[in-house]
Write an enzyme that holds these catalytic residues in place. Sequence first.
Site, PDB file in Angstrom:
ATOM      1  N   GLN A   1     118.730 102.314  83.317  1.00  0.00           N
ATOM      2  CA  GLN A   1     118.809 103.766  83.152  1.00  0.00           C
ATOM      3  C   GLN A   1     120.117 104.318  83.710  1.00  0.00           C
ATOM      4  O   GLN A   1     120.500 103.976  84.834  1.00  0.00           O
ATOM      5  CB  GLN A   1     117.642 104.462  83.855  1.00  0.00           C
TER       6      GLN A   1
ATOM      7  N   CYS B   1     116.039 113.993  86.054  1.00  0.00           N
ATOM      8  CA  CYS B   1     116.158 114.055  87.526  1.00  0.00           C
ATOM      9  C   CYS B   1     116.285 115.509  87.984  1.00  0.00           C
ATOM     10  O   CYS B   1     117.166 116.236  87.543  1.00  0.00           O
ATOM     11  CB  CYS B   1     117.360 113.241  87.995  1.00  0.00           C
TER      12      CYS B   1
ATOM     13  N   ASN C   1     104.051 110.191  81.196  1.00  0.00           N
ATOM     14  CA  ASN C   1     104.304 109.901  82.615  1.00  0.00           C
ATOM     15  C   ASN C   1     103.882 111.091  83.479  1.00  0.00           C
ATOM     16  O   ASN C   1     104.086 112.236  83.094  1.00  0.00           O
ATOM     17  CB  ASN C   1     105.798 109.590  82.807  1.00  0.00           C
ATOM     18  N   GLY C   2     103.293 110.764  84.626  1.00  0.00           N
ATOM     19  CA  GLY C   2     102.949 111.788  85.595  1.00  0.00           C
ATOM     20  C   GLY C   2     101.523 111.660  86.078  1.00  0.00           C
ATOM     21  O   GLY C   2     100.576 111.867  85.324  1.00  0.00           O
TER      22      GLY C   2
ATOM     23  N   GLY D   1     104.835 105.501  88.294  1.00  0.00           N
ATOM     24  CA  GLY D   1     105.830 105.506  89.356  1.00  0.00           C
ATOM     25  C   GLY D   1     105.198 105.362  90.721  1.00  0.00           C
ATOM     26  O   GLY D   1     104.937 104.250  91.214  1.00  0.00           O
TER      27      GLY D   1
HETATM   28  C1  LIG Z   1     111.262 107.947  94.986  1.00  0.00           C
HETATM   29  C2  LIG Z   1     111.401 108.359  93.546  1.00  0.00           C
HETATM   30  C3  LIG Z   1     112.575 108.085  92.883  1.00  0.00           C
HETATM   31  C4  LIG Z   1     112.712 108.432  91.534  1.00  0.00           C
HETATM   32  N1  LIG Z   1     113.861 108.086  90.871  1.00  0.00           N
HETATM   33  C5  LIG Z   1     113.930 108.290  89.521  1.00  0.00           C
HETATM   34  C6  LIG Z   1     115.023 107.754  88.760  1.00  0.00           C
HETATM   35  O1  LIG Z   1     115.935 107.114  89.286  1.00  0.00           O
HETATM   36  N2  LIG Z   1     115.026 107.993  87.412  1.00  0.00           N
HETATM   37  C7  LIG Z   1     114.015 108.693  86.771  1.00  0.00           C
HETATM   38  O2  LIG Z   1     114.063 108.866  85.545  1.00  0.00           O
HETATM   39  N3  LIG Z   1     112.982 109.170  87.481  1.00  0.00           N
HETATM   40  C8  LIG Z   1     112.901 108.962  88.809  1.00  0.00           C
HETATM   41  N4  LIG Z   1     111.788 109.375  89.491  1.00  0.00           N
HETATM   42  C9  LIG Z   1     110.669 109.999  88.745  1.00  0.00           C
HETATM   43  C10 LIG Z   1     109.672 108.926  88.298  1.00  0.00           C
HETATM   44  O3  LIG Z   1     110.260 108.033  87.393  1.00  0.00           O
HETATM   45  C11 LIG Z   1     108.440 109.576  87.639  1.00  0.00           C
HETATM   46  O4  LIG Z   1     108.869 110.325  86.534  1.00  0.00           O
HETATM   47  C12 LIG Z   1     107.677 110.506  88.587  1.00  0.00           C
HETATM   48  O5  LIG Z   1     107.507 109.899  89.854  1.00  0.00           O
HETATM   49  C13 LIG Z   1     106.308 110.894  88.008  1.00  0.00           C
HETATM   50  O6  LIG Z   1     105.526 109.751  87.765  1.00  0.00           O
HETATM   51  P1  LIG Z   1     104.343 109.279  88.777  1.00  0.00           P
HETATM   52  O7  LIG Z   1     103.421 110.435  88.930  1.00  0.00           O
HETATM   53  O8  LIG Z   1     103.723 108.098  88.105  1.00  0.00           O
HETATM   54  O9  LIG Z   1     105.010 108.946  90.066  1.00  0.00           O
HETATM   55  C14 LIG Z   1     111.645 109.078  90.849  1.00  0.00           C
HETATM   56  C15 LIG Z   1     110.479 109.350  91.540  1.00  0.00           C
HETATM   57  C16 LIG Z   1     110.330 108.993  92.863  1.00  0.00           C
HETATM   58  C17 LIG Z   1     109.034 109.297  93.572  1.00  0.00           C
END
Ligand SMILES: Cc1cc2nc3c(=O)[nH]c(=O)nc-3n(C[C@H](O)[C@H](O)[C@H](O)COP(=O)(O)O)c2cc1C
Length: 325
Positions: free
Chosen positions: A58, A88, A190-191, A214
């Site tokens: 990415q 982001c 996602n989420g 995530g």
């Molecule tokens: C510590 C952390 C770092 C993240 N870094 C990125 C990243 O580098 N690129 C990205 O697209 N999303 C990033 N995200 C967002 C996650 O990819 C994801 O969209 C978000 O956590 C929601 O999904 P979840 O509820 O399954 O955690 C990050 C999230 C967290 C918690």
Amino acid sequence: MLAPMEDVSDPPFRAVCKDNGAHLMYTEFISSEGLIRDAIKSKKKLDIFDYEKPVGIQIFGGDEESLSLAAKIVDATNPDLLDINFGCPVKKVACRGAGAGVLKDVPLMVRLTDAVVKSTSLPVTVKTRLGWDENTKNIEEVAERLQDVGVKALTIHGRTRTQMYKGEADWSLIAKVKNNPRTSIPIFGNGDIDSPQKALEYKNRYGVDGLMIGRAAIGYPWIFREIKHFLKTGELLEPPTIDERLDACRKHLYGSVKWKGEKLGILEMRCHYASYLKGLSHVKEFRTRLVSTDSPAEIEDIFSSLLEHYTNGIITQVQTAEIAA
Ligand SMILES: Cc1cc2nc3c(=O)[nH]c(=O)nc-3n(C[C@H](O)[C@H](O)[C@H](O)COP(=O)(O)O)c2cc1C
């Protein structure tokens, strides 16, 4: 799929997720400017290994030329796909016209994506959010326009930029994109997926082509195998035993040491122990010892004491909210 997560989705962590059923995995986001400046930190994030395939790299950025040059660099490392981050929310990225900041300017997003698609032979995917804020949820338009410039799949995090990670992810708009008769590319949701039951419920209710996970995988890579098993059989797997927990933690630790060097590998592993040990009662003393030492031998001693202390202890899966807290 394992979500891209900065400082989390690195090769040592991806290895334990792969062992436990993750299918497609993404690297942490990588600055396109960093890549073209040859910054060591950015270059290092391009490391991918055969055993973890399929893997997507990415990148993020707000400038056509930089993204295009970065795409060529990514191309040469031969991942399975290249993902662009338009999601982001953090200030230093979104307020400098990259990440979710690009959601405010759809024509720019289209130009940036087009530049990347034209600079690589890899399939290009995008990860983004519902929109910038509550009043500008433009994901339906975004999805159509990205598909038109050649994006091969779209992951949608069901929040706006202003929501950051707060509140509950809203998957109804994700389903709307998926059900749009003009949508022909796979749509990944996602989420907030943090259990096999929720994975099944959301997959059925919103009809997405894939689920990206995530936070629930942090310290709990078994989430992938548990979800796969539940989707296939309708039965819940037993949670991992303490041995499995420690084995995964150990593999993650030694992977970090190998990839980052002993000093940094041990230091950065300190932020992961709490999640691997979450759910164990009275674990604070062990955790404190683990984050206070930089000696591999002492860490092994603490692992042995943990094993002795908690043998047969089963830890239940931790919910996302707890991890986020
Ligand atoms: C510590 C952390 C770092 C993240 N870094 C990125 C990243 O580098 N690129 C990205 O697209 N999303 C990033 N995200 C967002 C996650 O990819 C994801 O969209 C978000 O956590 C929601 O999904 P979840 O509820 O399954 O955690 C990050 C999230 C967290 C918690």
